[in-house]
Every structure is written in C-alpha cells, then in structure tokens.
Write an enzyme that holds these catalytic residues in place. Structure first.
Site, PDB file in Angstrom:
ATOM      1  N   GLY A  15       0.822  -1.204   0.000  1.00  0.00           N
ATOM      2  CA  GLY A  15       0.000   0.000   0.000  1.00  0.00           C
ATOM      3  C   GLY A  15       0.861   1.261   0.000  1.00  0.00           C
ATOM      4  O   GLY A  15       2.090   1.205  -0.104  1.00  0.00           O
ATOM      5  N   TYR A 137     -15.168   3.551   8.398  1.00  0.00           N
ATOM      6  CA  TYR A 137     -13.707   3.538   8.506  1.00  0.00           C
ATOM      7  C   TYR A 137     -13.264   4.208   9.811  1.00  0.00           C
ATOM      8  O   TYR A 137     -12.445   3.664  10.561  1.00  0.00           O
ATOM      9  CB  TYR A 137     -13.126   4.266   7.287  1.00  0.00           C
ATOM     10  CG  TYR A 137     -11.651   4.551   7.350  1.00  0.00           C
ATOM     11  CD1 TYR A 137     -10.721   3.516   7.325  1.00  0.00           C
ATOM     12  CD2 TYR A 137     -11.171   5.863   7.408  1.00  0.00           C
ATOM     13  CE1 TYR A 137      -9.352   3.782   7.360  1.00  0.00           C
ATOM     14  CE2 TYR A 137      -9.823   6.131   7.439  1.00  0.00           C
ATOM     15  CZ  TYR A 137      -8.914   5.093   7.421  1.00  0.00           C
ATOM     16  OH  TYR A 137      -7.566   5.360   7.462  1.00  0.00           O
ATOM     17  N   LYS A 141     -11.323   2.666  13.220  1.00  0.00           N
ATOM     18  CA  LYS A 141     -10.073   3.209  13.761  1.00  0.00           C
ATOM     19  C   LYS A 141     -10.222   3.549  15.245  1.00  0.00           C
ATOM     20  O   LYS A 141      -9.265   3.423  16.010  1.00  0.00           O
ATOM     21  CB  LYS A 141      -9.637   4.432  12.946  1.00  0.00           C
ATOM     22  CG  LYS A 141      -9.177   4.089  11.530  1.00  0.00           C
ATOM     23  CD  LYS A 141      -7.917   3.236  11.571  1.00  0.00           C
ATOM     24  CE  LYS A 141      -7.520   2.654  10.238  1.00  0.00           C
ATOM     25  NZ  LYS A 141      -6.383   1.733  10.323  1.00  0.00           N
TER      26      LYS A 141
HETATM   27  C1  AKB Z   1      -8.583   8.475   3.907  1.00  0.00           C
HETATM   28  O1  AKB Z   1      -8.745   9.507   3.239  1.00  0.00           O
HETATM   29  O2  AKB Z   1      -9.453   7.627   4.063  1.00  0.00           O
HETATM   30  C2  AKB Z   1      -7.264   8.285   4.599  1.00  0.00           C
HETATM   31  C3  AKB Z   1      -7.304   8.772   6.013  1.00  0.00           C
HETATM   32  C4  AKB Z   1      -7.505  10.195   6.286  1.00  0.00           C
HETATM   33  O3  AKB Z   1      -7.161   7.988   6.914  1.00  0.00           O
HETATM   34  N1  AKB Z   1      -6.217   8.946   3.899  1.00  0.00           N
END
Ligand code: AKB
Length: 304
Positions: A15, A137, A141
């Site tokens: 990545g 996402y 996290k």
């Molecule tokens: C995204 O844009 O999803 C990533 C992040 C900010 O974690 N680059």
C-alpha cells in the site's frame, strides 16, 4: 527491560505507506529481517491475508516476529462502499494480528487516522476529545485505538493525516485528491477535484509520516501515555485551492475544476487542523514539510 530482537513483519506492504515503510525498516533492521506481506503477490511480497488467523500466527511464531507494522486496511471511500468488509478487515483483521502478536510477545504498530474525529470535534482537533466519527472507517479506527490499550500488548498508533507521496498511489481514501492532483497536473495540465476548493484538511508528506512511525516505535513504553493508541500528529493543513495555487508556482497553466462527490461529506466531517502537543511532549514529534516544500518535492520527483 531489554528484549531480544527478532524479525519485523509488515502487513499491507504494497500500500501507500507500506511501500515506503518497508524500505525504511529494511535499512534499519537489515533486508532479510523484514518480512513484507500483502494479499497481492507481486513485488517480492509474501502472501498473507489478515483474515487468516492461523496463517498469521504460524508466520509470527516460525519467523520469530517481535515487531509488527499492521498496515492492511480499507480506507474511508472504499470502506463506505463496503461497510461489512471494512469492519472485517480493519477490526477482525486487527484482532487476528493482536492474537498472533501475543503468542510471541511482539510489539505492534497499528495506524489510526484523522477519521476518528467526527463533526462534533473542534476544527483544530485536540488529542483528547469525544470521538464520534460518521464513517465506518473512522469507527474501525476508534476501535483499533481502544484495542491498543485493552489488548495487553505493547501496541501503538498514529492518527495519520492525509498522506502525500510519489512512490505509490493512494488507494480508496478521501484525501487521495491531494496525490492524484500531481499526476493529473503533470500528465494533462488539468484535474477534476472531488472536493470543494475551500475544503481544508490535515495533510502530511510521506517522509514525515515514516519518520514519525519509526520515532514512536523507538520510545520506551513507560514514557507513553494513554494516547499511544493514536497520537495526533500535525504535518500541515491547506485547502484544495491553496494546493492548486502552490502547484501553479511550478506549472502556471495548470487548471482545476471542483466537482464534489460523496467524499466531500467525509471530508466535511473531519477537522481542519490537528493539535499535536502530546506527541511533541511525549516523543518529540515535529513535522519537517510545509505545503510548498511538499509540492516542490512531489513535482521534482514525479518529473524524474
Ligand atoms: C482516507 O482519506 O481515508 C485516509 C485517512 C484520512 O485515513 N487517507
């Protein structure tokens, strides 16, 4: 206590971060002591699927892995399109890696992101603030940061801003425009940007991000506070329009139009800037690249 040093494992090695972190780790620990893995099988990577719990455990024990950089993850834009897959890879995958790390007493670096913040966060995000992200996402996290403190292992992370680099493409994130724009500017002289011109986000040059990662992993555990699951680190913050203007210093004929899509809503839910006083106090973090310096480096390197 001094611990014997074994080998280093990197997941998601192909990545955007992995491509450069593997090189840096090989320089630090010796080429053969770094095992680069990915679900894709080219560029000398060993195949490893982070959903394969037994496979990870076997590798960690057989290769005597004592340090893991777990980079395999789905980013925000891809994650919103595939929320269940995003949860599986980012949370279940991380749990699999933690379980393997425990078996060999390995230390673990697991990236967090500015996506942990939500719309209720101040525009300049402090280290400690409620974390109410709107994206799946971001939620994965937050869970990752919590696991860092509850897993019982030496686990650390950084809330990476949008990362800008020329060696590997960004993939599936919201901040990808800040990388794509350079390729389009040099190739076509024009870019259709998927966020508004006034969208301001925390960003960082990859050299700074790699240095931060290595520096954080050098610090004795007892010097780190409960922030170690995800340290705020600041690089620089700029709007899409400021990025265009900085590129025009090199390419005066470059044009950009702004056509926001769904990723605008993710960007709008994140802070404009990051306060990194805790990282500075605990491990001396200081960024080296501002906007113009990033743009200079990107243009020079992509032109070569
Ligand atoms: C995204 O844009 O999803 C990533 C992040 C900010 O974690 N680059």
């Amino acid at each position: 206590m001094d611990r014997p040093s074994g080998r280093v494992l990197v997941t998601g090695a192909q990545g955007q971060i992995g491509t450069e972190l593997v090189e840096a780790l090989q320089q630090k620990h010796g080429h053969d002591n770094v095992i680069a893995t990915d679900i894709r099988d080219d560029k000398g990577c060993q195949i490893l699927d982070v959903m394969d719990k037994e496979g990870i455990e076997k590798l960690v024990l057989e290769q005597d892995i004592t340090e893991i950089y777990h980079l395999a993850a789905l980013l925000s834009a891809t994650g919103e399109k595939n929320p269940e897959l995003c949860w599986d890879i980012n949370v279940v995958g991380l749990e699999n890696v933690i379980s393997a790390a425990k078996k060999n007493n390995a230390r673990l670096f697991s990236p967090s992101s500015i996506a942990v913040f939500g719309p209720d966060c101040p525009k300049i995000a402090p280290q400690i603030t409620p974390l109410n992200p709107t994206t799946v996402y971001g939620k994965t996290k937050v869970v990752g940061e919590q696991l860092a403190m509850s897993s019982g292992i030496d686990m650390r992370g950084i809330r990476y801003p949008g990362l800008i680099s020329y060696k590997a493409p960004a993939g599936g994130g919201t901040t990808d425009y800040a990388v794509e724009i350079f390729h389009a500017a040099l190739k076509n002289g024009h870019y259709d940007c998927f966020v508004r011109e006034d969208t301001k986000l925390p960003m960082m040059y990859m050299d700074d991000a790699i240095r931060a990662t290595l520096e954080l992993m050098e610090i004795p555990l007892e010097k780190l506070s409960g922030a170690r699951g995800g340290y705020n680190i600041s690089g620089c913050s700029f709007s899409a329009e400021e990025l265009v203007k900085s590129i025009q210093r090199h390419l005066p004929n470059f044009t950009c139009t702004f056509k926001p899509d769904i990723r605008q809503t993710y960007a709008d839910s994140w802070p404009d800037e990051i306060e990194d006083d805790v990282a500075f106090k605990e491990w001396g973090w200081k960024a080296g690249f501002d906007l113009d310096k990033i743009v200079d480096e990107m243009i020079i390197n992509l032109q070569n």
